[in-house]
Design a protein around this motif. Structure first.
Motif, PDB file in Angstrom:
ATOM      1  N   HIS A 253      56.075-101.609 -41.201  1.00  0.00           N
ATOM      2  CA  HIS A 253      56.958-102.114 -40.152  1.00  0.00           C
ATOM      3  C   HIS A 253      57.887-100.978 -39.749  1.00  0.00           C
ATOM      4  O   HIS A 253      58.601-100.433 -40.590  1.00  0.00           O
ATOM      5  CB  HIS A 253      57.744-103.328 -40.650  1.00  0.00           C
ATOM      6  N   ARG A 254      57.873-100.629 -38.489  1.00  0.00           N
ATOM      7  CA  ARG A 254      58.620 -99.465 -38.006  1.00  0.00           C
ATOM      8  C   ARG A 254      59.712 -99.878 -37.036  1.00  0.00           C
ATOM      9  O   ARG A 254      59.523-100.757 -36.203  1.00  0.00           O
ATOM     10  CB  ARG A 254      57.661 -98.496 -37.330  1.00  0.00           C
ATOM     11  N   GLN A 255      60.865 -99.216 -37.154  1.00  0.00           N
ATOM     12  CA  GLN A 255      61.968 -99.410 -36.229  1.00  0.00           C
ATOM     13  C   GLN A 255      62.283 -98.046 -35.618  1.00  0.00           C
ATOM     14  O   GLN A 255      62.629 -97.098 -36.333  1.00  0.00           O
ATOM     15  CB  GLN A 255      63.191 -99.976 -36.938  1.00  0.00           C
ATOM     16  N   ASN A 256      62.138 -97.932 -34.309  1.00  0.00           N
ATOM     17  CA  ASN A 256      62.339 -96.662 -33.623  1.00  0.00           C
ATOM     18  C   ASN A 256      63.750 -96.515 -33.070  1.00  0.00           C
ATOM     19  O   ASN A 256      64.424 -97.494 -32.783  1.00  0.00           O
ATOM     20  CB  ASN A 256      61.331 -96.519 -32.478  1.00  0.00           C
ATOM     21  N   ASN A 257      64.166 -95.266 -32.956  1.00  0.00           N
ATOM     22  CA  ASN A 257      65.401 -94.886 -32.287  1.00  0.00           C
ATOM     23  C   ASN A 257      66.650 -95.512 -32.913  1.00  0.00           C
ATOM     24  O   ASN A 257      67.491 -96.076 -32.224  1.00  0.00           O
ATOM     25  CB  ASN A 257      65.318 -95.219 -30.797  1.00  0.00           C
ATOM     26  N   ILE A 258      66.780 -95.387 -34.207  1.00  0.00           N
ATOM     27  CA  ILE A 258      67.956 -95.890 -34.904  1.00  0.00           C
ATOM     28  C   ILE A 258      69.104 -94.920 -34.651  1.00  0.00           C
ATOM     29  O   ILE A 258      68.985 -93.723 -34.925  1.00  0.00           O
ATOM     30  CB  ILE A 258      67.698 -96.044 -36.410  1.00  0.00           C
ATOM     31  N   GLU A 259      70.201 -95.427 -34.139  1.00  0.00           N
ATOM     32  CA  GLU A 259      71.385 -94.628 -33.810  1.00  0.00           C
ATOM     33  C   GLU A 259      71.017 -93.403 -32.974  1.00  0.00           C
ATOM     34  O   GLU A 259      71.625 -92.338 -33.119  1.00  0.00           O
ATOM     35  CB  GLU A 259      72.111 -94.206 -35.094  1.00  0.00           C
ATOM     36  N   SER A 260      69.976 -93.521 -32.145  1.00  0.00           N
ATOM     37  CA  SER A 260      69.488 -92.433 -31.291  1.00  0.00           C
ATOM     38  C   SER A 260      69.192 -91.163 -32.081  1.00  0.00           C
ATOM     39  O   SER A 260      69.258 -90.063 -31.552  1.00  0.00           O
ATOM     40  CB  SER A 260      70.486 -92.118 -30.182  1.00  0.00           C
ATOM     41  N   ALA A 261      68.900 -91.308 -33.372  1.00  0.00           N
ATOM     42  CA  ALA A 261      68.743 -90.119 -34.208  1.00  0.00           C
ATOM     43  C   ALA A 261      67.420 -90.056 -34.969  1.00  0.00           C
ATOM     44  O   ALA A 261      66.895 -88.977 -35.190  1.00  0.00           O
ATOM     45  CB  ALA A 261      69.901 -90.049 -35.201  1.00  0.00           C
ATOM     46  N   TYR A 262      66.889 -91.183 -35.391  1.00  0.00           N
ATOM     47  CA  TYR A 262      65.686 -91.162 -36.220  1.00  0.00           C
ATOM     48  C   TYR A 262      64.948 -92.485 -36.125  1.00  0.00           C
ATOM     49  O   TYR A 262      65.460 -93.469 -35.603  1.00  0.00           O
ATOM     50  CB  TYR A 262      66.032 -90.836 -37.675  1.00  0.00           C
ATOM     51  N   ASP A 263      63.711 -92.504 -36.649  1.00  0.00           N
ATOM     52  CA  ASP A 263      62.911 -93.718 -36.773  1.00  0.00           C
ATOM     53  C   ASP A 263      62.792 -94.039 -38.259  1.00  0.00           C
ATOM     54  O   ASP A 263      62.813 -93.139 -39.096  1.00  0.00           O
ATOM     55  CB  ASP A 263      61.504 -93.519 -36.195  1.00  0.00           C
ATOM     56  N   ALA A 264      62.666 -95.305 -38.594  1.00  0.00           N
ATOM     57  CA  ALA A 264      62.500 -95.715 -39.992  1.00  0.00           C
ATOM     58  C   ALA A 264      61.267 -96.597 -40.103  1.00  0.00           C
ATOM     59  O   ALA A 264      60.943 -97.360 -39.192  1.00  0.00           O
ATOM     60  CB  ALA A 264      63.728 -96.483 -40.478  1.00  0.00           C
ATOM     61  N   GLU A 265      60.582 -96.482 -41.231  1.00  0.00           N
ATOM     62  CA  GLU A 265      59.386 -97.280 -41.473  1.00  0.00           C
ATOM     63  C   GLU A 265      59.415 -97.794 -42.909  1.00  0.00           C
ATOM     64  O   GLU A 265      59.740 -97.047 -43.833  1.00  0.00           O
ATOM     65  CB  GLU A 265      58.142 -96.413 -41.254  1.00  0.00           C
ATOM     66  N   PHE A 266      59.073 -99.066 -43.063  1.00  0.00           N
ATOM     67  CA  PHE A 266      58.926 -99.671 -44.380  1.00  0.00           C
ATOM     68  C   PHE A 266      57.471-100.067 -44.542  1.00  0.00           C
ATOM     69  O   PHE A 266      56.930-100.805 -43.726  1.00  0.00           O
ATOM     70  CB  PHE A 266      59.807-100.926 -44.512  1.00  0.00           C
ATOM     71  N   CYS A 267      56.833 -99.600 -45.616  1.00  0.00           N
ATOM     72  CA  CYS A 267      55.452 -99.972 -45.910  1.00  0.00           C
ATOM     73  C   CYS A 267      55.431-100.760 -47.215  1.00  0.00           C
ATOM     74  O   CYS A 267      56.080-100.380 -48.195  1.00  0.00           O
ATOM     75  CB  CYS A 267      54.556 -98.740 -46.020  1.00  0.00           C
ATOM     76  N   PHE A 268      54.680-101.866 -47.232  1.00  0.00           N
ATOM     77  CA  PHE A 268      54.587-102.772 -48.367  1.00  0.00           C
ATOM     78  C   PHE A 268      53.144-102.836 -48.838  1.00  0.00           C
ATOM     79  O   PHE A 268      52.222-102.894 -48.020  1.00  0.00           O
ATOM     80  CB  PHE A 268      55.026-104.182 -47.954  1.00  0.00           C
ATOM     81  N   CYS A 269      52.929-102.855 -50.156  1.00  0.00           N
ATOM     82  CA  CYS A 269      51.574-102.974 -50.706  1.00  0.00           C
ATOM     83  C   CYS A 269      51.656-103.591 -52.092  1.00  0.00           C
ATOM     84  O   CYS A 269      52.715-103.609 -52.719  1.00  0.00           O
ATOM     85  CB  CYS A 269      50.870-101.623 -50.732  1.00  0.00           C
TER      86      CYS A 269
END
Length: 197
Positions: free
Chosen positions: A153-169
């Motif tokens: 699950h990815r969230q783009n453009n956090i605080e106009s500075a970076y993207d974050a991704e959480f992967c679950f398995c």
């Protein structure tokens, strides 16, 4: 025959009624009716460490205070050197180094309901800058609070500075630095296309 009978556990079902609903609880007991612990679950583990990117002199004394909040942080810290330092660590080398270091622990044991999780921070240009692997739980707020057990699950453009991704398995140590599932899927797609061309 008597030895076989003494090694068999019995289950007792207790029925109760609450507000018109029937509730059933099961307890494991030995032959004498003494309650036993729950059946032993298979121990499953995940990687638990944080890759802080390419090695730099200012990162030699890193602590979680340097990253949390806003980024998830789980010691020990791993940094990489060399021409491909930003590709992430070689886990074989990380395991070997950790085994030589007293008190170093690269894995966590999953509790009930937990999965392996990898949090990754990406530069806006797409390069991974940081990731932290750990045991935990994810809840999908859009699906009535259901647990997340697989997928990214990815969230783009956090605080106009970076993207974050959480992967679950759910498999043992599946939250490593490599994204093997995507590579294998891509390989199958390429093989399938070459068959039809």
């Amino acid at each position: 025959m008597k030895d076989l009978a003494t090694s068999v556990c019995l289950a007792i079902a207790i029925f109760a009624t609450t507000s018109g609903q029937r509730i059933v609880q099961h307890y494991l007991t030995d032959e004498a009716g003494t309650p036993l612990d729950s059946p032993v679950r298979v121990v499953s583990q995940c990687y638990k460490f944080t890759w802080i990117g390419a090695s730099q002199s200012d990162k030699n004394q890193t602590t979680c205070k340097d990253y949390y909040p806003p980024h998830i942080c789980n010691p020990p810290f791993v940094s990489t050197i060399g021409a491909n330092a930003m590709n992430g660590p070689n886990l074989t080398e990380v395991e070997e180094a950790c085994n030589k270091t007293p008190g170093c622990k690269l894995h966590c044991e999953r509790n009930f309901g937990e999965v392996c999780i990898k949090y990754s921070k990406y530069a806006r240009s797409g390069e991974m800058e940081y990731y932290s692997s750990f045991c935990g739980k994810g809840i999908d707020q859009g699906w009535d609070g259901r647990p997340i057990t697989t997928g990214c699950h990815r969230q783009n453009n956090i605080e106009s500075a970076y993207d974050a991704e959480f992967c679950f398995c759910e498999e043992d140590n599946c939250n490593s630095s490599e994204r093997l599932g995507s590579t294998i899927l891509l390989l199958f797609v390429l093989l399938g296309l070459s068959t039809f061309v």
